[in-house]
Design a protein around this motif. Structure first.
Motif, PDB file in Angstrom:
ATOM      1  N   SER A  25       0.810  -1.218   0.000  1.00 47.40           N
ATOM      2  CA  SER A  25       0.000   0.000   0.000  1.00 47.40           C
ATOM      3  C   SER A  25       0.840   1.263   0.000  1.00 47.40           C
ATOM      4  O   SER A  25       0.379   2.320  -0.430  1.00 47.40           O
ATOM      5  N   ALA A  63      -3.397  -2.074   5.159  1.00 50.07           N
ATOM      6  CA  ALA A  63      -3.793  -1.334   3.956  1.00 50.07           C
ATOM      7  C   ALA A  63      -4.042   0.137   4.269  1.00 50.07           C
ATOM      8  O   ALA A  63      -3.537   1.034   3.561  1.00 50.07           O
ATOM      9  N   ASP A  67      -1.459   3.000   3.006  1.00 48.35           N
ATOM     10  CA  ASP A  67      -1.920   3.998   2.044  1.00 48.35           C
ATOM     11  C   ASP A  67      -1.718   5.412   2.571  1.00 48.35           C
ATOM     12  O   ASP A  67      -1.364   6.328   1.818  1.00 48.35           O
ATOM     13  N   ARG A 117      -8.552  -0.155  -4.835  1.00 47.91           N
ATOM     14  CA  ARG A 117      -8.139  -1.166  -3.859  1.00 47.91           C
ATOM     15  C   ARG A 117      -8.343  -2.576  -4.405  1.00 47.91           C
ATOM     16  O   ARG A 117      -7.629  -3.517  -4.013  1.00 47.91           O
ATOM     17  N   ARG A 123      -4.023  -0.391  -6.737  1.00 46.47           N
ATOM     18  CA  ARG A 123      -3.849  -0.557  -5.286  1.00 46.47           C
ATOM     19  C   ARG A 123      -2.453  -0.101  -4.861  1.00 46.47           C
ATOM     20  O   ARG A 123      -2.280   0.506  -3.801  1.00 46.47           O
ATOM     21  N   ASN A 144     -10.055   5.660   1.448  1.00 49.02           N
ATOM     22  CA  ASN A 144      -8.970   4.728   1.720  1.00 49.02           C
ATOM     23  C   ASN A 144      -9.396   3.679   2.741  1.00 49.02           C
ATOM     24  O   ASN A 144      -9.236   2.473   2.514  1.00 49.02           O
TER      25      ASN A 144
END
Length: 211
Positions: A25, A63, A67, A117, A123, A144
């Motif tokens: 991520s 994740a 991110d 995603r 992603r 997100n």
């Protein structure tokens, strides 16, 4: 991958799932989805002492946090970050791929953050590109987190319960059903990958024609 996961403690499996998804991520091409699926499948067959909730939670946290850090890196370093990725991962990150991903995020904004995603290429770039394009963090964060929950949670629970159902089915019948499922999965993933590659190529040709 699944066999290897059964040789390490369950807590380490959860940490590994979260870590690999986290690194992916941030913007580094890592097999986050493969590790997540392997862990959920191993859990469904009771080869590791972890349930779908724990696996999903580890992936969601990895994740969402990854991110957000990727967003910060993209916001601060931008082109320098993507230049480094091109040099280190030329097979996965190149000018055409980056241009197409940037086009998608510029056109669709937070929608691309959420739905990206579910697509490996998008992603990887969701966080860094959103930061580089100066998307407001207050818009980026909800998309997100929601995307992470739907992707990680959905994947973990779907694979877990499909694996459990397949195990029950195969005890009573044969491996034909599993072979068909694997075959269909390979076809679907191959078609999606090829379609994405065509999109990247077509967009690259349009850019060159415009230049």
């Amino acid at each position: 991958m699944q066999h290897w996961l059964t040789t390490i403690p369950p807590l380490v499996v959860l940490l590994l799932v979260g870590l690999v998804v986290f690194v992916e991520s941030i913007g580094v091409p890592f097999p986050g989805e493969i590790v997540l699926v392997a862990a959920a499948l191993a859990a469904s067959q009771h080869k590791i002492s972890a349930g779908p909730f724990a696996i999903a939670l580890a992936a969601v946290l990895g994740a969402a946090i990854g991110d957000s850090i990727g967003y910060g890196l993209g916001h601060r370093y931008g082109d320098r970050l993507f230049g480094w990725l091109e040099r280190r991962f030329p097979k996965h990150v190149n000018a055409d791929v980056l241009a197409y991903a940037e086009h998608v995020f510029q056109r669709y904004g937070v929608v691309a953050v959420f739905f990206g995603r579910f697509v490996a290429l998008l992603r990887i770039f969701a966080g860094p590109l959103s930061g580089s394009l100066r998307m407001h963090y207050t818009r980026f964060l909800p998309a997100n987190v929601l995307g992470a929950i739907c992707w990680a949670g959905g994947t973990a629970y779907l694979v877990y319960y499909l694996g459990a159902a397949a195990e029950t089915y195969l005890k009573n019948f044969s491996y034909a059903g599993l072979a068909v499922a694997i075959f269909l999965g390979i076809i679907a993933s191959t078609l999606l990958r090829r379609r994405l590659e065509r999109n990247v190529q077509e967009y690259a040709e349009l850019r060159r024609a415009a230049d």
